[in-house]
Structures are given as C-alpha cells and as structure tokens.
Design a protein around this motif. Structure first.
Motif, PDB file in Angstrom:
ATOM      1  N   ALA A 221       3.858  13.757  -8.654  1.00  0.00           N
ATOM      2  CA  ALA A 221       4.042  14.460  -7.388  1.00  0.00           C
ATOM      3  C   ALA A 221       4.147  15.946  -7.674  1.00  0.00           C
ATOM      4  N   VAL A 222       3.109  16.689  -7.315  1.00  0.00           N
ATOM      5  CA  VAL A 222       3.079  18.124  -7.611  1.00  0.00           C
ATOM      6  C   VAL A 222       3.492  18.966  -6.413  1.00  0.00           C
ATOM      7  N   GLU A 223       3.635  18.361  -5.210  1.00  0.00           N
ATOM      8  CA  GLU A 223       4.064  19.100  -4.032  1.00  0.00           C
ATOM      9  C   GLU A 223       5.577  19.059  -3.921  1.00  0.00           C
ATOM     10  N   ALA A 224       6.175  20.187  -3.616  1.00  0.00           N
ATOM     11  CA  ALA A 224       7.621  20.262  -3.451  1.00  0.00           C
ATOM     12  C   ALA A 224       7.965  20.350  -1.971  1.00  0.00           C
ATOM     13  N   ASN A 225       9.202  19.931  -1.668  1.00  0.00           N
ATOM     14  CA  ASN A 225       9.703  20.004  -0.294  1.00  0.00           C
ATOM     15  C   ASN A 225       8.768  19.287   0.691  1.00  0.00           C
ATOM     16  N   ASN A 226       8.442  18.054   0.375  1.00  0.00           N
ATOM     17  CA  ASN A 226       7.549  17.268   1.224  1.00  0.00           C
ATOM     18  C   ASN A 226       7.949  15.798   1.148  1.00  0.00           C
ATOM     19  N   VAL A 227       7.406  15.017   2.064  1.00  0.00           N
ATOM     20  CA  VAL A 227       7.716  13.594   2.141  1.00  0.00           C
ATOM     21  C   VAL A 227       6.594  12.798   1.487  1.00  0.00           C
ATOM     22  N   LEU A 228       6.966  11.953   0.524  1.00  0.00           N
ATOM     23  CA  LEU A 228       6.017  11.049  -0.119  1.00  0.00           C
ATOM     24  C   LEU A 228       6.135   9.680   0.548  1.00  0.00           C
ATOM     25  N   GLN A 229       4.997   9.129   0.926  1.00  0.00           N
ATOM     26  CA  GLN A 229       4.979   7.809   1.560  1.00  0.00           C
ATOM     27  C   GLN A 229       4.316   6.810   0.616  1.00  0.00           C
ATOM     28  N   VAL A 230       5.004   5.685   0.386  1.00  0.00           N
ATOM     29  CA  VAL A 230       4.459   4.584  -0.413  1.00  0.00           C
ATOM     30  C   VAL A 230       4.233   3.404   0.534  1.00  0.00           C
ATOM     31  N   ARG A 231       2.993   2.890   0.533  1.00  0.00           N
ATOM     32  CA  ARG A 231       2.651   1.737   1.375  1.00  0.00           C
ATOM     33  C   ARG A 231       2.310   0.551   0.487  1.00  0.00           C
ATOM     34  N   CYS A 232       2.908  -0.607   0.779  1.00  0.00           N
ATOM     35  CA  CYS A 232       2.604  -1.830   0.048  1.00  0.00           C
ATOM     36  C   CYS A 232       2.431  -2.954   1.057  1.00  0.00           C
ATOM     37  N   THR A 233       1.254  -3.579   1.051  1.00  0.00           N
ATOM     38  CA  THR A 233       0.942  -4.611   2.040  1.00  0.00           C
ATOM     39  C   THR A 233       0.270  -5.796   1.353  1.00  0.00           C
TER      40      THR A 233
END
Length: 758
Positions: A59-71
C-alpha cells in the motif's frame, strides 16, 4: 455467543502464530504468498483442513481507505471463509488490523467487504482460511483490493460539468469512495431526451448505481437503480431549461474504482413532442357511426408519456350503447389502458402486455363523452418508442331485458321462466358488454313427488364464454362454454328436485365466465319440468326381457339410505342410495345341478329403470355368501343389459366392497374401484343388447376371498373422447328416455363349491 468466542479464539491464535520476525520479505510466510494488484481479482481454494492462503499488497497511498473484497459463488459452502488483514511493522511482525468471516453454515455464497484506514505506505498481508480450520472445499473463492479515490470536484449541482447533447465522447466515471456523488448538467431546448448510463461493474462489486434526474428547481423527475452490467435509460420529454443528473451508490455505503460507468445525453427525434398528454389536450375522436371501426395509431415515446383520447359516441337509436375496444402492440411493453367518463372517473382499467394476443372488451356507455387513456404500467420503463393500435367500434344493442324498467341484471329483478318442452318457446337474451349479467327465476309449485328440472342453453359463435349458474338454496350446477369464440355453444343439464309442500324458486344467472367480455349475439335459454314415471312402458315383443317379470327401480321410491360414497377424486365425492332387495340371494330363482351336476344357478329378475337426471346412477347391492358349508367356492357371473335406442349410453359397473365400508372409487386403478364394466360403446342412438361375458370371453367371477357385499351400478357413459380418440363435440352426459327407453338388466350367478376360482 459461540460464534463470537470461536472467532476471538481463532484470531488470538492467529496473532500468536504471526508474531515474531522471520527476516525475509514476506515475514516468514515462505514462497507461497500471492501478490495482489489493485483492481484485479485472484482466486483460491481451501483445499484441505487447516489450509491458510496468504496474500501481499504494498500500500503506497497514505491517508486513504483500503478495501478488501472476498467472495464465493458456492451455495451451502462447507468452508466458512475467515479473512484477516495484517500490517508488517519495523520489527518484522505481522499485526492484526481487522478480520471478518462469512456466517456459519450459511445457505448463501460468501460476500465479505473489509475496509481499513492506511495512514502511511506499508506492507499489507491478508490471510484466507476456514473459520475453525476444520473444513475444506474445492470450490473457489475470489479476492481483490482497491483504494478509495478522492473528491473529483463534481459533488454538487454547482460543480456539475456540462454534458454535450448527442456527443460521441461521453464522460466515464466511477464511485471512487464511500459517499461519492457525481453530478452533471445539460440544457434542453424543449423535446425528448435519453439520459443513458452504461454501467461496467467489476466482478462481485457491491456498488449499485442510483441515477436521479432533476429539473432546475431541484424537483426530482425520475430515479433509477442500476445493478449488474446493464444500460439505464431515463427517457423523458423535457421543456426548455437546465437539468441535472446525479449518480451515486445506492445507499452510499460502497465504492469501487474498478467499476466504471459512462453517462450520455441524446436527443430523440420523431416523438409526439408532448402532445395529448392530458385530458385537456386529448385527441378528439368523433365516433358518430355505429358498427364502424375507428383506428387510433399512437406510441408511448418517453417515460410518463400519456396518450389521451376524447371519444364522442353517437346517440342511441333503439337499445343501448356499447363500445368495443381492441388494443394490440408488438413491442414488449406493458400498457396500462383505462376508460374514464367525462368526469374522469375510471370505469375500466387493464394492463396489456405488448406482443400478446389482442386485448378486447366491451363497455356499456351512458350519455356523455368518454376518455381513453394509454400509458405505461407502473412497473414498466419506457426506453424506446412503444407504438400501439387501438380500435374503437360503437354498437347499438337491442336487448329488451336490459332496457329499463325490465333490467334483469340482479337476482331481485330476474325475469321469470316458464317450463316448456318446445324449443321454440326458449327465452332470448344477450350478454352485450363486460359485467353484464342476466338473471332468471323459475317458480316450481308444491309437489308431492320428486321432479326433474331440465335446463337447455344455446348460442351461436360469440366472444362471450358463457357461464350458466343454477341455484336453489345453494349453487346446484355450473355450465361453462370455454370455446364459444370458435364453435357454437350447446349446454344442457338436469337435476333432481325433491318433493316439497311449498313452492320453490330456482334462480339462473347467465354471464361471461370471466365477466370481461360481451357480444351483440343472442342466446336461447329454456327450462322444463319432468314428472318421474310411476310405471314402465310395455316391454316390446321379441326383446330379451319380453315375457319375464320386470322389477321397476323408480327414482320416486329409491332409498336415500343406506348409501354408498362414490369418490370421483380426492376432493369430489357423491352419495347414492342403493337397493338391497332386488339382488338378494334368497330372492333369486334357484336351479340345482345347473348347468351341470354339483353346480347351482341363481337367476335374479330383470331390473328396469332410468337415468333420471344428469349424473344419476342406480346402485344395487349383492352379498356374496356360500350356499353350503364349503370353505372354497366361487360364483361365475353373467350380466345381460338391454335398452331401446336413446341418447343415453347405458353402462353397468361392478364394485367389490373390499373394505366393507360403502366407499367406492370411480376408476379401475384404485383399490376400491370397479373391476368389470360393459355397455353402450357408440355415440349413435341404437338398440343395446349385450351379455357379459360373451362367447369366447374370459369368465367373470368372484371367489371366497371376496365374500361379502358388492355393488352393481347403472349409469350413462359420458363421452369426453370419442371411440376414435377425438374430442367429443356433441352434447353428452345424457339422461332421460322417459316412457320409451328405460334400461333392463339381469344378473345370473352360478355357484361352484370346492374351488376358489375357475
């Protein structure tokens, strides 16, 4: 509580297992770690119990929301997926950030979304396993990661970029973060416009687009929801001015940078340009001639389009006015069709699906003008022009029963019927419009003996599917003609009227079966009352019963009890009284050593009777018992049936009462059904004279295992199918023959002691 405790225990073990540095780039996870890329989807399986799949994402972006999707796409999956997110720290440890799992033993596929805040660039590790590490499956799961975007400067109407009408270069956008709103604006010069949203979702995305169209004052014009891969059209006639489009996630709780949409605005030419969209602007139709077809060609060109027509009917000349309305269309659109009076009160509404058979109905009109309104049904979305054809025809129908004060549209205003055997004395009427009902009343004087009421109904080919309801103290019979539009109607029935020391009133209602059609076609209805003959006609010389004693089984003296229950199916049963004397063994003529030594022949008298009414059956009990002390025995049986030529197809059936409970089944396949039958096999009226079994036939017999009561029945055979296998188009289910054509039948049995079967 068990699920929470299990999850905490598993997470605790995960933390313990993942603490401590290993010194390599994947913190001791080995070489099996898969690398994730934002906006791409990988698949995996938990193929063995205890398997753990690891993934890495930088993750190289700071101050952001990371979303993980598992289906997954597996119903009733054995594996309850557990997804855990870790960050790598400076000491080489994996620190748990967040975890979630699919519901235990769920019927639905797994669908997990994990959002976590990333405050600085770092290595992210993701594990996928079974919740309790005690299940496995070869069915795949799918995993992907994505970062939330930042505001794009089009979050409100004031920032909305201008869209060019009919442009080949339409903007492409996405829902970049939770709560993201995209706004656009365009200017109408007055006309029909198509706002088209083409959605290209990433697999398993949680984003469902919500598309809203507003005018310049902020009034909502239309709102649509877009899910899966599809194009949404908001097709409207828009007056001159500025308009706004708002696109966001439905619920504003998901984002997906990999799912894009394109928004275009196109002008639509050839539309009606907001014509006849209200009663004030209704197109005028002067339908001033009777029996002339007036065709209306129109189209629903945009959402909320309404086509109004003001219809001016001609004056009544002799009867009453009926409007015949037909609607047809080829486009697969559901049209809402309505007829309103001049005060715009709705008197008819119908949803017609384009592409299906033409819709037709008939409405009785009073004085004044009427409106025809055609629009899309509430569940329908117009995305392209939907043409239709409406045809209006006015009829001046003459039907004396419908003209006041002789209106017979209710049971309280029923027209009287007089019994007659002359078809020329039938009463004429018409079902001239939808909801038309014709009521008739028959008053039967007090009578000491039962009578038979006959009802005859006929009509030429008509749009009306005639239904005739016959009521005494309750509904007695229903007659229905379901193919009246292709063949003439010929309905008839009869029913037994019990003795009554007071007059009785029977009501008859005639209407369309579904109560939604009418036609300018006359029907004929006739009733008759028959007295049941007290004696039989003389037996003709040369016939089988001639010269023999004949017992008359008369409906007047037929017992009501005891009775058998005849089961036609699981829900329909009927009770018939039965005779216990005419086939009683002690009453038969006995001939010892006939037809050979050791055998005994018992001959019962000839029995005669009628099928007095439709569905009538005559039942006779015979109780099979040994004539001596033999343990093994059987009876050979012979049945003679004779009848002069008539409409009735006489048949006999033989029912053993295996359970000795007076319950019989009207079929051969049931345990309580009949095991033998014979009778008239022709639809033509002809003399019937048969003996069963005939020469060369297998013997007809009952043995000692069936000791006890059994029943013979005499009935009409209702030919639904002809002997050739075709549908019988002739009237059947017959009765009658009074005074000329009763049935005659005789039973002869031969007692065989010492053996249980031939």
């Amino acid at each position: 509580m068990r699920k929470i405790i299990c999850l905490l225990c598993v997470l605790y073990m995960i933390v313990l297992a993942c603490s401590g540095g290993e010194g390599d780039s994947y913190l001791g996870l080995g070489t099996g770690v898969k690398e994730l890329t934002a906006g791409q989807r990988l698949s995996g399986t938990i193929g063995s119990e205890g398997d753990v799949d690891w993934y890495h994402y930088r993750a190289v972006e700071a101050n952001n929301v990371l979303q993980v999707r598992c289906t997954s796409e597996t119903l009733r999956s054995d594996v309850d997926l557990l997804v855990s997110i870790y960050r790598g720290d400076a000491d080489g440890d994996k620190v748990l950030i967040y975890a979630d799992h699919a519901p235990e033993d769920s019927l639905a596929p797994a669908d997990l979304t994990l959002n976590t805040y990333i405050d600085q660039p770092r290595d992210i590790y993701i594990s996928v396993r079974d919740l309790l590490d005690d299940d496995a499956s070869d069915n795949p799961y799918y995993i992907s990661v994505d970062f939330a975007g930042s505001p794009e400067g089009n979050e409100n109407f004031a920032q909305a970029p201008v869209l060019s009408i009919d442009s080949d270069d339409c903007p492409i956008d996405r829902i970049s973060f939770v709560g993201d709103i995209d706004c656009y604006t365009f200017t109408s010069t007055g006309g029909t416009y198509d706002v088209a949203i083409d959605f290209s979702p990433f697999p398993d995305t949680r984003v469902q687009l919500s598309v809203d169209l507003y005018d310049s004052s902020g009034e909502l014009i239309d709102s649509r929801r877009v899910a899966d891969e599809q194009t949404c059209h908001l097709l409207h006639w828009l007056g001159s001015g500025e308009y706004f489009i708002q696109v966001d996630d439905y619920g504003r709780d998901h984002f997906d940078n990999a799912s894009t949409y394109q928004v275009c605005v196109n002008s639509v030419s050839g539309s009606e340009e907001n014509e006849n969209d209200s009663s004030d602007d209704a197109e005028v139709l002067a339908a001033d001639e009777y029996d002339r077809d007036y065709a209306l060609e129109g189209a629903l060109d945009y959402s909320l389009d309404q086509d109004w027509y003001r219809i001016s009917p001609p004056e009544v000349t002799s009867g009453f006015k009926v409007m015949n309305l037909r609607i047809s269309a080829d486009t697969q659109v559901e049209y809402a069709v309505a007829i309103l009076d001049e005060d715009e009160m709705e008197i008819l509404s119908h949803d017609y699906r384009g592409g299906s058979a033409q819709y037709q109905t008939q409405i009785r009109l009073e004085d004044g003008e009427y409106y025809l309104k055609i629009q899309a049904s509430d569940s329908e979305q117009i995305i392209a022009g939907a043409p239709y054809t409406a045809t209006v025809t006015m009829h001046d129908i003459s039907d004396e029963a419908e003209v006041e004060p002789n209106d017979n549209d209710s049971i309280s205003t029923a027209d009287p019927l007089t019994p007659t055997s002359d078809p020329a004395g039938a009463t004429s009427g018409k079902i001239g419009y939808r909801h038309d009902e014709d009521w008739y009343a028959l008053t039967i004087p007090a009578h000491a003996q039962p009578q038979v009421l006959e009802v005859f109904f006929s009509a030429p080919v008509s749009q009306v599917e005639y239904a005739v309801f016959i009521m005494g103290s309750s509904l007695e019979k229903t007659l229905v003609s379901t193919d009246a539009s292709s063949s003439a109607t010929d309905l008839r029935t009869s029913l037994l009227i019990p003795a009554n020391d007071e007059p009785a009133v029977y009501s008859i209602e005639v209407r369309d079966y579904q109560d939604d059609d009418g036609d300018d076609v006359a029907y004929a209805i006739r009733v008759d009352l028959k007295d049941i003959p007290a004696v039989l006609p003389a037996v003709a010389a040369g016939t089988p019963p001639y010269g023999s004693d004949v017992e008359y089984y008369c409906e007047i003296t037929e017992p009501q009890t005891p009775s058998v229950e005849l089961q036609y199916n699981a829900v329909t049963q009927e009770h018939f009284g039965y005779d216990t004397a005419l086939l009683d063994l002690p009453g038969a003529a006995v001939a010892a050593d006939q037809p050979e030594a050791g055998l005994t022949t018992l001959t019962f008298p000839w029995i005669a009777g009628y099928i007095d009414y439709q569905g009538d059956q005559d039942f006779f009990q015979i109780d099979y018992q040994p004539l001596d002390s033999s343990e093994d025995w059987y009876y050979g049986i012979s049945v003679e049936l004779y009848a002069p030529a008539s409409d009735v197809e006489y048949v006999w059936k033989f029912y053993p009462d295996r359970n000795d409970n007076e319950e019989l089944a009207y079929t051969t396949s049931e345990y309580d059904g009949y095991i033998a039958c014979a009778g008239d096999t022709s639809l033509e009226a002809a003399v019937l004279s048969i003996t069963t079994p005939g020469e060369g036939d297998d013997p007809f017999w009952v043995g000692d295992p069936w000791q006890g009561p059994a029943y013979f029945s005499i009935s009409d055979f209702n030919y639904l199918i002809t002997p050739q296998g075709d549908e019988n188009e002739l009237g059947d289910d017959d009765w009658g023959g009074y005074g000329s054509a009763p049935y005659y039948f005789r039973v002869t049995i031969v007692y065989h002691p010492g053996e249980s079967n031939p």
